[in-house]
Design an enzyme around this catalytic site. Structure first.
Site, PDB file in Angstrom:
ATOM      1  N   ASP A 163       0.777  -1.246   0.000  1.00  0.00           N
ATOM      2  CA  ASP A 163       0.000   0.000   0.000  1.00  0.00           C
ATOM      3  C   ASP A 163       0.810   1.299   0.000  1.00  0.00           C
ATOM      4  O   ASP A 163       0.505   2.214  -0.733  1.00  0.00           O
ATOM      5  CB  ASP A 163      -0.906   0.049   1.241  1.00  0.00           C
ATOM      6  CG  ASP A 163      -1.874  -1.126   1.317  1.00  0.00           C
ATOM      7  OD1 ASP A 163      -1.787  -2.036   0.476  1.00  0.00           O
ATOM      8  OD2 ASP A 163      -2.714  -1.116   2.229  1.00  0.00           O
ATOM      9  N   GLU A 392       2.190  -9.428  11.673  1.00  0.00           N
ATOM     10  CA  GLU A 392       1.871  -9.093  10.273  1.00  0.00           C
ATOM     11  C   GLU A 392       3.167  -8.816   9.499  1.00  0.00           C
ATOM     12  O   GLU A 392       3.344  -9.286   8.385  1.00  0.00           O
ATOM     13  CB  GLU A 392       0.944  -7.861  10.250  1.00  0.00           C
ATOM     14  CG  GLU A 392       0.425  -7.515   8.865  1.00  0.00           C
ATOM     15  CD  GLU A 392      -0.526  -6.314   8.870  1.00  0.00           C
ATOM     16  OE1 GLU A 392      -0.751  -5.723   9.953  1.00  0.00           O
ATOM     17  OE2 GLU A 392      -1.042  -5.967   7.800  1.00  0.00           O
TER      18      GLU A 392
HETATM   19  C1  DGY Z   1      -5.700  -1.973   4.439  1.00  0.00           C
HETATM   20  O1  DGY Z   1      -6.828  -1.602   4.728  1.00  0.00           O
HETATM   21  O2  DGY Z   1      -4.698  -1.751   5.121  1.00  0.00           O
HETATM   22  C2  DGY Z   1      -5.499  -2.804   3.265  1.00  0.00           C
HETATM   23  O3  DGY Z   1      -4.178  -3.044   2.968  1.00  0.00           O
HETATM   24  C3  DGY Z   1      -6.224  -2.305   2.068  1.00  0.00           C
HETATM   25  O4  DGY Z   1      -6.615  -3.462   1.461  1.00  0.00           O
END
Ligand code: DGY
Length: 425
Positions: A163, A392
């Site tokens: 992201d 994570e």
């Molecule tokens: C989040 O919400 O962090 C996700 O990566 C988007 O899919």
């Protein structure tokens, strides 16, 4: 120790299991995510094949009519996540997001099939999934490569899975923020804000969502209408690998048309892929279609390239590049070069290590003859788990666990690594 870790990992998969799909972790991500699911299925397959197939069946039950498989399926209402279905408004019977994610399903299904202990179950389930996965691959080349270059572009950073990568920074400056509806983030109430994308990035993420929504989520126009069109080597490597793997699976199942079309897509992708290689960086780079230029950013996208069926020379070059990165961190593989001024070891995809990417890179390197580096990456991955649990993601120098805890795909990758380790000779 191995047995204990596998049992802990299985318990996490079971805890995050919602019956027909798993959530990536409780709280932070309360729905089904596309690539999380397909990779988690690989973990399930080691101890419950039927459940593994169901994970992928559920994902494809929500495939759009045009072939796209959305990145989130909002099975049950949950206010704990933003942006929810009321923001996406895609008009699906079971709400979904309107963008996609790295297409790992072709790879996952082939892997689960190859190893299946119950071949008759596997044949039946794989045969049903085959045309659906193929339709998704065709969708990519039709809707995200309208000029027929052989490579596909992302139209939103969330599609990459990475992201907030440094790769998108310059391009993201061109995404406006005017007209963004007021919103309250939820992620920062579940995870440390210093581990997450910034407010400014969120405004731009949401601007893109609103823009695509205003175009009725019509994939025939979204690519050209997006101010963000990014060709990511990591994403394309996954697509190419999944096409190649699906071709093998289709041949085994006697579906020769799907096999030859899939092989054709993989071949064209691989030929175009070399346009992303950068000799000075010793790795692949992203390419920004809007400004017609490569992105000068040494991120893990260019190393995940190893997952594609590349030449042995390229696999060796990528292993060498990772060996250089290893000189500036304790664990492998950082999502951004620790020597770069933009490196941030805690913040999501701007430095931390992700086990799913480690497993894919190691898998590609092993196929390319780089078993020693593949083993080194696996050893690093297990070292992180032993030190910091099933997080994570992790700081590549301190091993600090980041983001959500008890993470499904991290656990799945531990099961995969521990069941498949090979010793270098
Ligand atoms: C989040 O919400 O962090 C996700 O990566 C988007 O899919």
């Amino acid at each position: 120790m191995t047995h204990d870790l596998i049992e802990q990992a299985k318990a996490i998969l079971r805890r995050n299991d919602r019956g027909t799909y798993t959530v990536p972790t409780h709280g932070l991500y309360p729905f089904q995510w596309n690539w999380d699911s397909a990779l988690s299925a690989i973990g399930f397959a080691h101890f419950d094949e039927d459940r593994a197939w169901t994970e992928i069946d559920t994902l494809f039950a929500h495939q759009w009519d045009d072939g796209m498989v959305p990145h989130i399926i909002f099975h049950e209402p949950d206010d704990g996540y933003f942006p929810g279905p009321d923001v996406w408004r895609t008009g699906r019977p079971v709400p979904t997001s309107g963008i996609t994610q790295p297409p790992v399903a072709g790879f996952a299904v082939n892997r689960i099939f190859e190893r299946a202990r119950d071949k008759s179950l596997a044949t039946q389930r794989a045969r049903a999934l085959l045309p659906q996965i193929h339709a998704w691959h065709q969708w990519f080349f039709r809707c995200r490569d309208p000029q027929g270059t052989g490579l596909v572009a992302l139209i939103h950073p969330w599609e990459s899975g990475r992201d907030n990568s440094v790769d998108w920074d310059a391009a993201f400056e061109r995404v406006p923020t005017d007209g963004v509806e007021p919103f309250t983030r939820r992620d920062t109430s579940h995870a440390n804000p210093a581990h997450r994308p910034t407010e400014d990035q969120y405004r731009r993420y949401i601007w893109l969502v609103q823009h695509f929504r205003s175009l009725g989520w019509n994939n025939a126009v979204l690519h050209d209408a997006s101010p963000f069109q990014m060709v990511d080597p990591g994403f394309n490597a996954i697509l190419i690998r999944s096409c190649a793997d699906l071709a093998d699976l289709a041949d085994t199942l006697g579906e020769h048309d799907i096999a030859s079309e899939s092989r054709g897509m993989a071949k064209r992708g691989l030929e175009a892929f070399e346009s992303l290689w950068s000799q000075p960086h010793g790795q692949y780079l992203c390419y920004d279609r809007i400004i017609d230029a490569h992105v000068d950013s040494p991120s893990i996208g260019g190393l995940l390239a190893a997952f594609a069926p590349l030449s042995r020379d390229r696999a060796a070059a990528l292993a060498e590049r990772i060996a250089v990165l290893a000189e500036s961190c304790t664990y492998l593989v950082p999502s951004h070069d620790p020597k770069s001024p933009d490196f941030d070891g805690l913040r999501y995809w701007r430095g931390p290590i992700w086990l799913i990417v480690n497993v894919m890179i190691a898998d590609g390197l092993k196929r390319g003859g780089q078993l020693a580096m593949a083993n080194r990456i696996h050893a690093s991955s297990l070292g992180l788990i032993e030190k910091s649990g099933f997080a994570e993601y992790y700081h590549p120098i301190t091993a600090e666990p980041c983001g959500g805890a008890e993470f499904t795909w991290t656990a799945a990758m531990v099961i995969e690594i521990l069941n498949t380790q090979e010793v270098a000779v």
